[in-house]
Design a protein around this motif. Sequence first.
Motif, PDB file in Angstrom:
ATOM      1  N   LEU A  34       0.837  -1.212   0.000  1.00  0.00           N
ATOM      2  CA  LEU A  34       0.000   0.000   0.000  1.00  0.00           C
ATOM      3  C   LEU A  34       0.868   1.257   0.000  1.00  0.00           C
ATOM      4  O   LEU A  34       0.594   2.214  -0.725  1.00  0.00           O
ATOM      5  N   ILE A  35       1.891   1.245   0.824  1.00  0.00           N
ATOM      6  CA  ILE A  35       2.796   2.403   0.892  1.00  0.00           C
ATOM      7  C   ILE A  35       3.517   2.583  -0.445  1.00  0.00           C
ATOM      8  O   ILE A  35       3.608   3.682  -0.981  1.00  0.00           O
TER       9      ILE A  35
ATOM     10  N   LEU B  19      -5.931  -2.512  -2.683  1.00  0.00           N
ATOM     11  CA  LEU B  19      -6.163  -3.633  -1.759  1.00  0.00           C
ATOM     12  C   LEU B  19      -6.433  -4.926  -2.542  1.00  0.00           C
ATOM     13  O   LEU B  19      -5.903  -5.985  -2.209  1.00  0.00           O
TER      14      LEU B  19
ATOM     15  N   ASP C  48      -7.457   8.268  -2.397  1.00  0.00           N
ATOM     16  CA  ASP C  48      -8.920   8.254  -2.287  1.00  0.00           C
ATOM     17  C   ASP C  48      -9.424   6.819  -2.206  1.00  0.00           C
ATOM     18  O   ASP C  48      -8.663   5.865  -2.404  1.00  0.00           O
ATOM     19  N   LEU C  49     -10.718   6.663  -1.940  1.00  0.00           N
ATOM     20  CA  LEU C  49     -11.282   5.335  -1.657  1.00  0.00           C
ATOM     21  C   LEU C  49     -11.151   4.396  -2.849  1.00  0.00           C
ATOM     22  O   LEU C  49     -10.834   3.217  -2.686  1.00  0.00           O
TER      23      LEU C  49
ATOM     24  N   LEU D 245      -3.134   5.761  -1.472  1.00  0.00           N
ATOM     25  CA  LEU D 245      -3.892   6.177  -0.323  1.00  0.00           C
ATOM     26  C   LEU D 245      -4.647   7.480  -0.531  1.00  0.00           C
ATOM     27  O   LEU D 245      -5.212   8.030   0.401  1.00  0.00           O
TER      28      LEU D 245
ATOM     29  N   LEU E 139      -7.527   3.284  -3.224  1.00  0.00           N
ATOM     30  CA  LEU E 139      -7.197   2.400  -2.110  1.00  0.00           C
ATOM     31  C   LEU E 139      -7.811   1.019  -2.312  1.00  0.00           C
ATOM     32  O   LEU E 139      -7.150  -0.009  -2.131  1.00  0.00           O
ATOM     33  N   THR E 140      -9.089   0.999  -2.717  1.00  0.00           N
ATOM     34  CA  THR E 140      -9.785  -0.281  -2.923  1.00  0.00           C
ATOM     35  C   THR E 140      -9.096  -1.093  -4.011  1.00  0.00           C
ATOM     36  O   THR E 140      -8.842  -2.290  -3.843  1.00  0.00           O
TER      37      THR E 140
END
Lengths: 256, 256
Positions: free
Chosen positions: A115-116, A131, A123-124, A121, A127-128
């Motif tokens: 993720l980093i 993931l 916006d949603l 990171l 991010l989704t």
Amino acid sequence: MNILITAGGTSEKIDNVRSITNHSTGRLGKLIGESFLSNGHHVTYVTTPQAVRPATEPHLTLIEIETTKELESALLDQFQKQTFDSIIHSMAVSDFTTETTLSEDTFIEKLAATLIKDQALSDLTTLTEALYRSIDEIGQTIQNEKKIPSGTDRLLLFLKKNPKIIAMLREQQPQAVLVGFKLLVGVSKEELIRVGKGILVKNDCDFVLANDLEEINDKQHKGILIDRDGHTQTAETKPEIAQLIVNSVEEKWRDR
Amino acid sequence: MNILITAGGTSEKIDNVRSITNHSTGRLGKLIGESFLSNGHHVTYVTTPQAVRPATEPHLTLIEIETTKELESALLDQFQKQTFDSIIHSMAVSDFTTETTLSEDTFIEKLAATLIKDQALSDLTTLTEALYRSIDEIGQTIQNEKKIPSGTDRLLLFLKKNPKIIAMLREQQPQAVLVGFKLLVGVSKEELIRVGKGILVKNDCDFVLANDLEEINDKQHKGILIDRDGHTQTAETKPEIAQLIVNSVEEKWRDR
């Protein structure tokens, strides 16, 4: 007739000493097998190690498998060798198989690192998506941890979809009278019939036996046999279900 | 002597039709039980539904459990009622039990929502802490999805730590000759003895039977019995292991 029956429940290995098991005693499958045998038919009976099965006799061929993958191979192998007049697919088959097992620590370490790195990171949506990519990569590339550290409080077990066995039966054996099974838990009779019909249509079955775990105990086993025209017949015990299936299959075969 | 034996393998429910099972036939436990019984001892035998067990007889009390939690309750109940001269803890006990099962979609949706809300994304430490909090919350508060959508390609199964049964035996029954078991996979003899000794010391056992899955098959079952002084005795078959344990326990009891 030349009959194929699947019965029992598959299991999927987590590691050398643990597995995920679908519970099925095989008692209904055994009764169905015995009924066909006593009517003079040949039966190829695919089952799992813990399940009961008909006693050995000349018209019976027994095949034992454990996982869904093994079931698929065993069936494809039989379909190369034999043409079946009917297939009774009563085995409880795992929809999912094990992909990997990780401690929470390892999982979070890998997840945080990707993720980093992805700078995922903002916006949603980003991010989704990150993931999904990250969990996909972890599932596909990280092997079971050889030794789970003793301080580990939580494990995450990744499961991935198994091949749908019932979906390939009609394609492989177009001539067979095909009986599918559907087990639900705690639904109304209407819902049971509705879902059973859906399974029948989707997999091009001739019959589906729909049953509800809450209506099954040592004394009773309620079952609804649904046919292509949407007609239903009900039975109250395992022997009644077995008889209903054998009679319906024989009748359907004669009418062909 | 008054003997307690645990044998078989526990299983942990995932849902109504599936569970995670620790494989153990119970055959070694059965032999140990039969040896103690034939030497005139009383045996309380705690086992699991699929495992074989000694035949019913007046000196045998059978108790059946499925999960590790049930095992813990059954043992604590027995320790209230009975004092045991020896405890042979051969059951394969799940270290973890099921917490929840989620589709990948639900898991990621919940995870993304908390990460965004926490604004947890500034650096690796903050992100890692947020991931622990979030996964902890998901594990503890989200129930099994009632119906997994049929398009789901991956499931995530959360497992959490079970109580350590072997750790409470000495505390509950300080007088008992305590025999622990340790099964490893594919290690050297030296490693097997090293790990076995660690288990013995940690749980204040009198003996630990260490064995390696790769040295167990239909014909052989290699086992190393380790005592408090670090002495080892080896056996090559299940009957030999059973005899070794029964002799060692009886001798230890006489010497007390």
